[in-house]
Structures are given as C-alpha cells and as structure tokens.
Design an enzyme around this catalytic site. Structure first.
Site, PDB file in Angstrom:
ATOM      1  N   TYR A   1     -19.629   0.811  -8.816  1.00 52.81           N
ATOM      2  CA  TYR A   1     -18.843   0.204  -9.883  1.00 52.81           C
ATOM      3  C   TYR A   1     -19.629   0.211 -11.190  1.00 52.81           C
ATOM      4  CZ  TYR A   1     -15.487  -1.595  -6.432  1.00 52.81           C
ATOM      5  OH  TYR A   1     -14.541  -1.722  -5.444  1.00 52.81           O
TER       6      TYR A   1
ATOM      7  N   SER B   1      -6.237  -3.865  -4.499  1.00 47.16           N
ATOM      8  CA  SER B   1      -5.068  -3.523  -5.315  1.00 47.16           C
ATOM      9  C   SER B   1      -3.842  -4.304  -4.838  1.00 47.16           C
ATOM     10  CB  SER B   1      -4.788  -2.014  -5.259  1.00 47.16           C
ATOM     11  OG  SER B   1      -3.899  -1.633  -6.283  1.00 47.16           O
ATOM     12  N   PRO B   2      -3.976  -5.628  -4.672  1.00 43.67           N
ATOM     13  CA  PRO B   2      -2.879  -6.414  -4.100  1.00 43.67           C
ATOM     14  C   PRO B   2      -1.645  -6.493  -4.999  1.00 43.67           C
ATOM     15  CG  PRO B   2      -4.581  -7.864  -4.950  1.00 43.67           C
ATOM     16  CD  PRO B   2      -5.135  -6.473  -5.019  1.00 43.67           C
ATOM     17  N   LEU B   3      -1.806  -6.173  -6.278  1.00 41.62           N
ATOM     18  CA  LEU B   3      -0.674  -6.181  -7.202  1.00 41.62           C
ATOM     19  C   LEU B   3      -0.383  -4.779  -7.732  1.00 41.62           C
ATOM     20  CD1 LEU B   3      -1.545  -9.473  -9.125  1.00 41.62           C
ATOM     21  CD2 LEU B   3       0.093  -9.169  -7.248  1.00 41.62           C
TER      22      LEU B   3
ATOM     23  N   LEU C   1       1.658  -3.584 -11.376  1.00 46.61           N
ATOM     24  CA  LEU C   1       3.099  -3.351 -11.226  1.00 46.61           C
ATOM     25  C   LEU C   1       3.807  -4.578 -10.664  1.00 46.61           C
ATOM     26  CD1 LEU C   1       3.342   0.313  -9.864  1.00 46.61           C
ATOM     27  CD2 LEU C   1       3.837  -0.512 -12.173  1.00 46.61           C
ATOM     28  N   LEU C   2       3.115  -5.305  -9.782  1.00 44.35           N
ATOM     29  CA  LEU C   2       3.724  -6.485  -9.151  1.00 44.35           C
ATOM     30  C   LEU C   2       3.382  -7.773  -9.896  1.00 44.35           C
ATOM     31  CD1 LEU C   2       2.971  -5.389  -5.495  1.00 44.35           C
ATOM     32  CD2 LEU C   2       5.260  -5.673  -6.469  1.00 44.35           C
TER      33      LEU C   2
END
Length: 324
Positions: A53, A211-213, A217-218
């Site tokens: 990262y 990337s839970p959203l 986008l969510l």
C-alpha cells in the site's frame, strides 16, 4: 461497537475493520492519523494494511504512516489487532514478491520495521502463489510464529479450493493454518457465496470482506451524481451506468427505511453467516463517521429479503446454486 472472535481463534476483533489503503496516496498523513484516532475512539480495534500500500514499489508508505502513528503513543499497539499482507512486489530484483520462504521472511522483517512493532498479529497472504508448494509456505509461516514475529496467518483473494488445500496441508503439519480470508464481498459482488464462504465456515475461517461498498457505488453514488454532479470512482463509472436503476432503487429503499445506503450495505454484510468484519477504507474522516452507524442498523428477515430481491445473489452455495 460490537465485537466477534476472528474465525475459530480466541482473539476478539471489532465488527468493522479499518482499511488503510488510501493512507498516503489519497489521504495525507495528518488526516490518516486523525482517522486512526477516531477509529480507536469508536472502538475499532482491527487495523488492516499491506506492505504494497502506497503504490511506490518497495516503499511501504502506508505501513510507515501507521508505524509513526503507533510510535506517538506506545500504548496504542496493545489496543489494536494489527494485520498486514505479503505477496506483492517490494522491489524489482528476483525474489522480492510472491510467497517463497525467502520473500516471506524478508517481507515480514521489513514490515516490522516500517510498522515500528515487534510482532504482526495477522500476516495475510495477499494472493495465491501457484508456483510455491504449501510445504514451503507453511514452513516459513511456522518459523515466524515460533519466533513470535507473527501470531496468526490469513489469506486474501483465495478460491474455495485454495483454502481447502491450504488447510489440509496445515493440518498434516499440526499447524493452525488460516484463520481469516479477505475477499471482495458486497451486495453487488456475491460470488464468494458459491464456494469461498462455505469453505471458510467449514474450516472456522473468518471472512473479512473488502470493498464492502463496491468503491462507493453502494454509498449513495446515484444521489451524489444528481446532487453534486459526481458519482462513483472512475473505475466504477461504467458499472454505475450499467446498474444505475438498480442502485437508484436501493437508495430509495434505504431512504424509506430511514438509513444511509453505506450503513445498510455494511449492516447487510454483518448479517451474513461467516462474516467477521467488513474492511472499511475511508479516504476522509467524514467517510469513517458515515460507516460507524452500521453495527446498530437492525435488518430483519423482511429487510434482508427485500435486499436480496434488489441484489440477487448466486442462489446459495455450490453446487445447489446451479445444479439440480
């Protein structure tokens, strides 16, 4: 904040994990430190990073930022469960990537220095290495555990059969093996329900969705596009065009339910069996604040059914999901 055991282990982690991928490239160090301060204050004790990262080969920029934050107050280290990853290229020479015993050892030592700590709580294999035998990988991991430099081992981006093979090899060595798996998992991306999630549940491995959203986008992307003239991240622009109506219906459902889309998306993940902690990766302090509500959002059977109707999954676990 609510808490849960990490897979079948005795270690307890917060139901939301702090992802740090944006620290450095998108989030300046002072704000990154503020985000970590606020996360700790809110009860988040699981901090996730990776040696690559920062996206400058070999620099480990994000780990350095976390290390300087930890050094500001020695007591902080004992308050968090610190996770990092190994696999990605940390140089241009041979043996500076993947999962050879040589690279695992060197990468661990380098991460310890950047993080300014004497041990890593969870060392995760960032990807499967098809060219290195499991005997070599587990031998290297066992040595790090025996030396006290690493406590637990996890994986990321593994297929279900990779998890099974890893665990069976670990069992033959009488080694604990994997305790966690990080996979993409959210309302829009539910492929892990076919084999990865069932494998995790069978072996007592905690799933840590990243990337839970789905890149925002969510998190109200349609609303932002209308009110602010912007939508999702560039890489998700095409996806937004493709599923705009679906996301608009989701945002309306959330509004009628009385909760923000980001909180609902995370709350849905928290209700999925086998999920330990979604990894939220805020770029700003405000984004972190917007996720903290998720653990208090109550989704009952009716709400879960409504979300399944909006975002149909694969139909369950394989092979029943696609076979007679």
């Amino acid at each position: 904040m609510k808490y849960k055991n990490l897979g079948r282990t005795g270690v307890i982690v917060s139901r939301l994990g702090l992802g740090t991928m944006n620290f450095g490239p998108h989030t300046p160090e002072p704000e990154a430190h503020q985000i970590m301060d606020r996360a700790l204050e809110a009860g988040i004790n699981f901090f996730d990073t990776a040696d690559i990262y920062g996206w400058q080969t070999g620099e480990g920029i994000t780990e350095q930022i976390i290390g300087r934050w930890l050094a500001q107050s020695p007591g902080r280290r004992d308050q968090i469960v610190l996770a990092t990853k190994v696999y990605g290229p940390m140089g241009t020479a041979l043996n500076t990537s993947r999962l050879s015993a040589l690279h695992i050892r060197r990468a661990c030592e380098a991460s310890l220095k950047r993080l300014q700590t004497d041990h890593i709580d969870l060392l995760q294999m960032h990807h499967i290495d098809r060219s290195t035998p499991w005997e070599e990988i587990w031998q290297a991991m066992e040595l790090l555990v025996a030396q006290g430099k690493v406590l637990y081992i996890g994986s990321s981006n593994f297929a279900g059969w990779h998890i099974s093979r890893a665990q069976e090899n670990a069992a033959r060595r009488q080694f604990l093996g994997l305790v966690s798996e990080q996979s993409v998992y959210n309302l829009l991306e539910r492929t892990v329900e076919l084999e990865v999630l069932p494998a995790c549940r069978a072996y007592g491995i905690g799933l840590l969705p990243y990337s839970p959203l789905q890149g925002g986008l969510l998190a109200g992307a349609v609303r932002r596009a209308v009110s602010e003239g912007r939508g999702a991240e560039t890489k998700n622009q095409e996806r937004l065009k493709h599923c705009r109506d679906q996301l608009a219906a989701y945002e309306k459902w959330c509004a009628d339910f009385g909760e923000e889309p980001a909180a609902v998306g995370l709350a849905w993940l928290l209700r999925q069996p086998g999920v330990t902690a979604p990894i939220v990766g805020p770029r700003t302090l405000a984004q972190l604040e917007g996720t903290l509500r998720a653990t208090d959002v109550a989704l009952g059977k009716a709400e879960l059914a409504a979300l399944d109707a909006l975002f149909p999954g694969p139909g369950g676990a394989a092979p029943e999901a696609y076979a007679w």
